[in-house]
Design an enzyme around this catalytic site. Structure first.
Site, PDB file in Angstrom:
ATOM      1  N   SER A  12      23.385 -40.119 -20.273  1.00  0.00           N
ATOM      2  CA  SER A  12      22.740 -40.707 -21.448  1.00  0.00           C
ATOM      3  C   SER A  12      21.862 -41.888 -21.041  1.00  0.00           C
ATOM      4  O   SER A  12      22.157 -42.592 -20.065  1.00  0.00           O
ATOM      5  CB  SER A  12      23.807 -41.194 -22.439  1.00  0.00           C
ATOM      6  OG  SER A  12      23.241 -42.004 -23.445  1.00  0.00           O
ATOM      7  N   TYR A  51      30.976 -45.952 -24.766  1.00  0.00           N
ATOM      8  CA  TYR A  51      30.293 -44.670 -24.608  1.00  0.00           C
ATOM      9  C   TYR A  51      29.420 -44.699 -23.353  1.00  0.00           C
ATOM     10  O   TYR A  51      29.484 -43.788 -22.511  1.00  0.00           O
ATOM     11  CB  TYR A  51      29.440 -44.369 -25.845  1.00  0.00           C
ATOM     12  CG  TYR A  51      28.513 -43.196 -25.670  1.00  0.00           C
ATOM     13  CD1 TYR A  51      29.010 -41.905 -25.564  1.00  0.00           C
ATOM     14  CD2 TYR A  51      27.132 -43.370 -25.603  1.00  0.00           C
ATOM     15  CE1 TYR A  51      28.166 -40.813 -25.386  1.00  0.00           C
ATOM     16  CE2 TYR A  51      26.278 -42.294 -25.435  1.00  0.00           C
ATOM     17  CZ  TYR A  51      26.789 -41.023 -25.322  1.00  0.00           C
ATOM     18  OH  TYR A  51      25.955 -39.949 -25.149  1.00  0.00           O
TER      19      TYR A  51
END
Length: 336
Positions: free
Chosen positions: A127, A152
């Protein structure tokens, strides 16, 4: 080829499966169909895949150690695309264990499955959030990414480190893909475009964070899929020129790579909203709010390495992509 796609009922997963099937691959798709968002959307995506004779779906959680080991042993996929993960930055503030279970434990199970069953190449979702507190734009794979600002992001950085270890120890070729704000038809309902469209059509205000002073490298789903397949077909090799005295985060002596996949054209959040207003023919009521914990004010992908290695660089203009999303959403919404 036989390709295992995890997160097959997800936004990116469904589109990747469709493209693989269209080019003649055999696809085993897995998903746990969790209720992080409306399961009916996941089932509707799956319904597009299941009629295809070369597609087989298995409902399983990648955190199921024994189940994943058995699946790999039975299927022995030639290549694996791991898109299953607990997504979302804000959700990680209140549900941290979901991220450890899926993104750390689950990813370990995928790595082990690949290691023990002769997998030729593991491609996995990282990501843009790994860039964390970096303010040097555009974000480059050659930059250090040791300052995550959400759990995350930390789990995605951990995935890259774990993949490198397996590439080094077991010569497992791995490629991590740092996705930049993916949007388009069949998108996730917890993401801005879906939330904004839903609110605007219901005549509700939209929440605009950081008072609209945000930039995102919005990347259209078709460009993401094109990048995934381009990378899948280019298995990383050992880099004999790697300098351990001056290590480059992008490369390695091991068969390991990471790539940015972004539109390399950051767009102001307000311009993104304007594109949606134009497509919907409605003006949004805006509720301006401060920057949320875990968020960053700007993202911008340097895609030079992706283009150099694969010859591909994303480039769908935001207005075109948003217009396609709205056309899909108007059709999907009455049936949701």
């Amino acid at each position: 080829m036989k390709i295992l796609v995890t997160g097959a009922a997800g936004f990116i997963g469904m589109h990747v499966c469709e493209r693989l099937l269209a080019r003649g691959d055999q696809v085993v798709g897995i998903d746990n169909l969790n209720d992080y968002y409306n399961v009916s959307l996941k089932k509707a995506r799956l319904a597009r895949l299941t009629p295809h004779p070369a597609f087989r779906f298995v409902k399983i959680d990648i955190a199921d150690r024994d189940g994943i080991a058995a699946l790999f042993s039975a299927e022995r996929p030639q290549r694996v695309i791991n898109l299953a993960a607990q997504a979302g930055v804000r959700y990680s503030l209140t549900n941290p264990h979901a991220y450890i279970d899926s993104n750390i434990v689950g990813f370990t199970n995928i790595l082990e499955g690949c290691r023990h069953n002769g997998c030729e190449h593991l491609v996995y979702a990282s990501s843009s959030s790994v860039y964390g507190g970096n303010e040097k734009l555009p974000f480059s794979e050659h930059d250090n990414v040791d300052h995550p600002v959400s759990l995350y992001a930390a789990t995605k950085k951990a995935n890259e480190l774990m993949a490198h270890t397996y590439s080094h120890l077991y010569a497992l070729p791995t490629t991590g893909l740092r996705f930049f704000t993916v949007y388009g038809p069949w998108g996730r309902p917890d993401m801005a475009l879906f939330l904004f469209a839903e609110a605007m059509l219901d005549d509700r205000p939209i929440d605009v964070f950081n008072h609209g002073k945000m930039q995102r490298d919005f990347t259209y789903i078709d460009d993401i899929v094109e990048g995934v397949l381009a990378v899948l077909d280019r298995v990383p090799q050992h880099d004999t020129t790697f300098d351990k005295l001056q290590p480059d985060p992008w490369s390695s002596w091991a068969p390991y790579r990471v790539f940015n996949i972004g539109n390399h054209q950051p767009v102001e959040l307000m311009a993104y909203i304007e594109a949606l207003e134009l497509a919907l023919g409605k003006t949004a009521q805006k509720n301006f709010l401060p920057l949320q914990p875990g968020d960053v004010p700007a993202t911008h992908a340097d895609t030079a390495e992706l283009q150099r290695i694969t010859g591909f660089a994303p480039g769908t203009p935001v207005r075109e992509g948003v217009s396609r999303f709205v056309a899909w959403y108007r059709d999907y919404r009455p049936h949701a």
